[in-house]
Design a protein around this motif. Structure first.
Motif, mmCIF file in Angstrom:
data_model
loop_
_atom_site.group_PDB
_atom_site.id
_atom_site.type_symbol
_atom_site.label_atom_id
_atom_site.label_comp_id
_atom_site.label_asym_id
_atom_site.label_seq_id
_atom_site.Cartn_x
_atom_site.Cartn_y
_atom_site.Cartn_z
ATOM 1 N N ALA A 233 46.230 -13.702 42.494
ATOM 2 C CA ALA A 233 46.409 -15.142 42.290
ATOM 3 C C ALA A 233 45.648 -15.622 41.054
ATOM 4 N N THR A 234 44.450 -15.059 40.818
ATOM 5 C CA THR A 234 43.674 -15.431 39.638
ATOM 6 C C THR A 234 44.421 -15.057 38.360
ATOM 7 N N ILE A 235 44.981 -13.847 38.328
ATOM 8 C CA ILE A 235 45.738 -13.399 37.162
ATOM 9 C C ILE A 235 46.987 -14.258 36.967
ATOM 10 N N ALA A 236 47.704 -14.493 38.064
ATOM 11 C CA ALA A 236 48.941 -15.275 37.986
ATOM 12 C C ALA A 236 48.668 -16.712 37.557
ATOM 13 N N TYR A 237 47.601 -17.304 38.079
ATOM 14 C CA TYR A 237 47.275 -18.676 37.698
ATOM 15 C C TYR A 237 46.895 -18.751 36.220
ATOM 16 N N THR A 238 46.118 -17.786 35.758
ATOM 17 C CA THR A 238 45.648 -17.806 34.373
ATOM 18 C C THR A 238 46.796 -17.709 33.386
#
Length: 411
Positions: A11-16
């Motif tokens: 989720a962190t990668i996708a949000y960034t």
């Protein structure tokens, strides 16, 4: 536990990379797009060129600068060449009869220090910061100063464009800057950009004269100056028609070194956030954290996702399905990660040809960029970062490029 960690990292990668641009687009669409009013007259501009050991390109850069479509009587060209121990100062001095001015001392203290030391020589109401290895389109300065008709605009970023013909690395780098161009457009529509392109950035002179924290010299000049403007309540906006063209680094290793230095400087800024962020504007703080602070942390999320996935394979959950990476989802996700890193490895061994090859090179570009971020983090944590940059060789560095023929449209 491993499933939760995995999805948190994903989720962190996708949000960034995708979530923030998507949210930004939605918020920007809620605000009507307002064009800038016309300028009453063209301002006096100082084109301040930072040049450290740039003897191979500085003559071409100055020729490009002198040919810009801007009234010569309203344009001062000033070169900050501190620390150069090649022929750069002598070459610049050779342009003195054409009005080019030089700021030089043998001691080297870093790019930001050279810029600040040259500022007292600047006579322009607008200071345009540039590097020596990039070339402007003919209309760049006119496009760059146009938004200053709005008195709340304190800085303007132009568009960075990668020249054609530099293979898969150049194509990937060009695609990245088109992605960044899109984000800057949306941020401008929402209110302000969270950063600028250091090789084509215009700043109101009076803002540069205001006090800066002593740590400014340890940070990336473009990002710090954007924060400096935002903190004083002024806007930073994007002018996509002001185009700066440059060639990509000569090798993946050189590009990784350049990015590692930038990331180390980014962590320095994060450390001194209490001094540089515009805390009075929560929307801008959210944008800065999402766009600038999370990017260097993506490699940690990538490592976390891989470790969590391996743990889910070694000790699979008996229930929970996809959410907990139970069988068979643990194996599927691990296979997908393995495929991604295999493509990155293949792309890193050679520069693929053809459209499919260029697409396959993207994993290598992403992995190399995040590997550079890890190197930058290591240097920051061990105190090995420095404000003194190592000059990175560019492809065909000696070529006298022309911005009129080299650029490809940038979003």
């Amino acid at each position: 536990m491993s499933g939760r960690l995995f999805w948190f990292c994903v989720a962190t990668i996708a949000y960034t990379y995708a979530g923030y641009p998507a949210l930004l687009t939605i918020l920007a669409r809620l605000r009507p797009e307002r064009p800038f009013p016309p300028l009453a007259e063209l301002p006096m501009v100082t084109l301040l060129i930072a040049a450290y050991n740039e003897q191979n390109v500085i003559a071409a850069k100055l020729a490009n600068s002198l040919a810009l479509d801007y009234p010569r009587e309203r344009l001062q060209i000033l070169v900050a060449a501190d620390g150069s121990n090649d022929a750069t100062p002598e070459i610049v001095a050779g342009f003195a009869d054409q009005g080019v001015e030089l700021s030089y001392r043998p001691e080297r203290a870093g790019k930001m220090a050279a810029i600040l030391r040259a500022l007292p020589q600047a006579r322009g109401d607008i200071v345009v910061l540039s590097d020596a290895n990039n070339f402007y389109s003919a209309n760049a300065l006119r496009a760059l100063v146009a938004p200053f008709a709005d008195p709340i605009v304190g800085a303007v970023s132009g568009a960075k464009v990668i020249a054609r013909g530099d293979g898969a690395l150049g194509d990937s780098e060009g695609l990245y800057w088109k992605y960044e161009s899109y984000i800057k457009r949306q941020e401008t529509r929402l209110g302000s950009c969270t950063g600028a392109v250091g090789e084509i950035m215009a700043v109101c002179r009076f803002l540069l004269d205001r006090p800066m924290p002593p740590e400014a010299g340890l940070m990336a000049d473009d990002l710090f100056l954007a924060m400096h403007v935002l903190r004083q309540g002024y806007r930073v906006v994007y002018a996509p028609d002001a185009r700066s063209v440059e060639r990509v680094s000569s090798s993946t290793r050189d590009e990784r070194e350049r990015r590692a230095r930038i990331v180390a400087q980014r962590f320095v800024m994060m450390r001194f956030s209490h001094k540089v962020l515009p805390w009075s504007n929560p929307l801008l703080v959210w944008q800065i954290v999402s766009h600038k602070y999370l990017r260097p942390l993506v490699p940690l999320a990538m490592i976390g996702a891989l470790i969590a996935n391996l743990a889910a394979v070694v000790r699979p959950s008996a229930h929970g399905g996809l959410a907990r990476l139970a069988h068979p989802f643990n194996g599927i996700m691990l296979a997908l990660q393995a495929l991604f890193y295999a493509l990155a490895w293949l792309g890193g061994r050679s520069e693929p040809r053809g459209r499919l090859g260029k697409v396959l090179y993207i994993p290598a570009f992403l992995v190399n960029g995040n590997r550079a971020a890890l190197i930058g983090l290591y240097r920051f944590l061990t105190g090995r970062h420095t404000s003194l940059w190592r000059r990175v060789q560019r492809r065909d560095d000696e070529r006298q490029a022309s911005a009129d023929v080299m650029y490809q449209p940038n979003g």
